[in-house]
Scaffold this motif. Structure first.
Motif, short mmCIF file in Angstrom:
data_model
loop_
_atom_site.label_atom_id
_atom_site.label_comp_id
_atom_site.label_asym_id
_atom_site.label_seq_id
_atom_site.Cartn_x
_atom_site.Cartn_y
_atom_site.Cartn_z
N UNK A 156 160.59 27.75 -18.27
CA UNK A 156 162.04 27.90 -18.32
C UNK A 156 162.80 26.90 -17.50
N UNK A 157 163.99 26.33 -17.78
CA UNK A 157 164.79 25.78 -17.26
C UNK A 157 165.27 26.63 -15.82
N UNK A 158 165.62 25.89 -14.81
CA UNK A 158 166.19 26.63 -13.69
C UNK A 158 167.38 27.13 -13.90
N UNK A 159 168.46 26.70 -14.72
CA UNK A 159 169.52 27.47 -14.96
C UNK A 159 169.30 28.73 -15.85
N UNK A 160 168.25 28.78 -16.41
CA UNK A 160 167.78 30.11 -17.16
C UNK A 160 167.17 31.14 -16.44
N UNK A 161 166.82 31.04 -15.17
CA UNK A 161 166.34 31.95 -14.50
C UNK A 161 167.21 32.70 -13.53
N UNK A 162 167.44 34.08 -14.03
CA UNK A 162 168.60 34.62 -13.46
C UNK A 162 168.86 35.14 -11.98
N UNK A 163 167.52 35.25 -11.42
CA UNK A 163 167.65 35.64 -10.04
C UNK A 163 168.37 34.72 -9.15
N UNK A 164 168.80 35.49 -8.14
CA UNK A 164 169.84 34.61 -6.93
C UNK A 164 168.88 34.12 -6.04
N UNK A 165 168.40 33.03 -6.16
CA UNK A 165 167.33 32.25 -5.12
C UNK A 165 167.76 31.12 -4.75
N UNK A 190 149.76 51.15 -27.58
CA UNK A 190 151.14 50.87 -27.88
C UNK A 190 151.80 52.29 -28.14
N UNK A 191 151.21 53.29 -27.98
CA UNK A 191 151.96 54.67 -28.26
C UNK A 191 152.16 55.23 -26.70
N UNK A 192 151.68 54.56 -25.75
CA UNK A 192 152.07 54.97 -24.37
C UNK A 192 153.44 55.32 -24.14
N UNK A 193 153.96 56.41 -23.61
CA UNK A 193 155.50 56.63 -23.50
C UNK A 193 156.19 55.65 -22.48
N UNK A 194 155.50 55.03 -21.41
CA UNK A 194 155.93 54.30 -20.73
C UNK A 194 156.46 53.03 -21.45
N UNK A 195 155.37 52.62 -22.27
CA UNK A 195 155.53 51.39 -22.97
C UNK A 195 156.98 51.56 -23.79
N UNK A 196 156.87 52.50 -24.85
CA UNK A 196 157.62 52.59 -26.06
C UNK A 196 159.23 52.77 -25.47
N UNK A 197 159.08 53.56 -24.21
CA UNK A 197 160.42 53.89 -23.60
C UNK A 197 161.14 52.52 -23.30
N UNK A 198 160.26 51.90 -22.35
CA UNK A 198 160.71 50.36 -22.02
C UNK A 198 161.14 49.42 -23.27
N UNK A 199 160.28 49.35 -24.32
CA UNK A 199 160.50 48.58 -25.16
C UNK A 199 161.84 48.99 -25.94
N UNK A 200 162.13 50.12 -26.23
CA UNK A 200 163.26 50.63 -26.84
C UNK A 200 164.62 50.29 -26.11
N UNK A 201 164.47 50.21 -24.88
CA UNK A 201 165.68 49.84 -24.03
C UNK A 201 165.88 48.29 -23.89
N UNK A 202 164.82 47.42 -24.47
CA UNK A 202 165.25 46.03 -24.31
C UNK A 202 166.09 45.39 -24.93
N UNK A 203 166.81 44.15 -24.59
CA UNK A 203 167.69 43.49 -25.50
C UNK A 203 167.15 42.29 -26.23
N UNK A 204 167.68 42.13 -27.18
CA UNK A 204 167.09 41.21 -28.14
C UNK A 204 167.37 39.72 -27.66
N UNK A 205 166.16 38.86 -27.67
CA UNK A 205 166.35 37.44 -27.29
C UNK A 205 166.89 37.35 -25.77
N UNK A 206 166.38 38.09 -24.93
CA UNK A 206 167.07 38.14 -23.67
C UNK A 206 166.73 36.86 -22.85
N UNK A 207 165.42 36.45 -23.12
CA UNK A 207 165.15 34.95 -22.36
C UNK A 207 164.48 33.97 -23.42
N UNK A 208 165.10 32.85 -23.33
CA UNK A 208 165.02 31.76 -24.39
C UNK A 208 163.46 31.15 -24.34
#
Length: 202
Positions: free
Chosen positions: A182-191, A147-165
């Motif tokens: 997820x429903x298809x319309x919830x997946x953001x990738x252009x596929x 939990x104290x790994x720098x790569x993890x703490x840095x990434x978590x600090x930059x995440x947006x709240x409730x990004x994916x339902x």
């Protein structure tokens, strides 16, 4: 664990999309790679070529190799529902993808590394298989000693709240829950998954 280790900017330029994450090379050169650069005249793509390119784009996006992808497709086609949508749902249910979506890692390749190095648990048990298929209710967590790994703490600090339902996140404990596919319309990738279905239907 086998995975793609080649040049990422070149692949992103081929598809003209940042499929590996933000890429300055793609921003500077938003045209396919090649010795003639943007000036090269390119003929119209065949239907097969368009379908194949879409499949390759999805494989690179989710970090899945050919045999894995083929197996997932057959699983998706045998499940009730729309095959293309089932395929994307199965890809989203991979452990490495969930770790990325939760914000524990900034990229899917980074998420695969965390899983492979045993920093992630599922339902309290260490899982080091990136392709592990999550089920509704599964709890994904960062190991206590990680939990104290720098790569993890840095990434978590930059995440947006409730990004994916379809995912639930507990920032105080660095745990997440896979709620459902997820429903298809919830997946953001252009596929365009219908092109992949058409390719395998030949």
């Amino acid at each position: 664990m086998a995975r793609y280790t080649g040049p990422k900017s070149k692949i992103a330029r081929r598809f003209r999309e940042p499929i590996f994450g933000p890429d300055k090379a793609l921003e500077r050169k938003n045209y396919p790679p090649g010795m003639h650069g943007a000036s090269k005249r390119r003929g119209k793509q065949s239907e097969y070529s368009t379908q194949l390119m879409e499949k390759q784009k999805v494989k690179y996006t989710y970090g899945v190799l050919e045999k894995q992808f083929e197996n997932l497709f057959h699983r998706a086609s045998s499940k009730e529902g729309i095959t293309g949508e089932n395929l994307l749902k199965f890809l989203e249910a991979r452990l490495d993808n969930a770790v990325y979506r939760l914000g524990i890692a900034p990229t899917r390749s980074g998420a695969r590394q965390l899983v492979g190095h045993k920093h992630i648990t599922v339902n309290g048990e260490v899982v080091n298989i990136a392709s592990y298929a999550l089920k509704a209710g599964d709890v994904i967590a960062v190991r206590e000693k990680s939990k104290t790994m720098e790569s993890i703490t840095t990434s978590v600090a930059g995440r947006r709240i409730n990004k994916h339902s379809w995912l639930e996140w507990d920032p105080s404990n660095l745990t997440g829950k896979f709620l459902n596919y997820p429903n298809r319309d919830e997946i953001p990738e252009n596929i365009k998954e219908n092109l992949i279905v058409e390719l395998y239907s030949k």
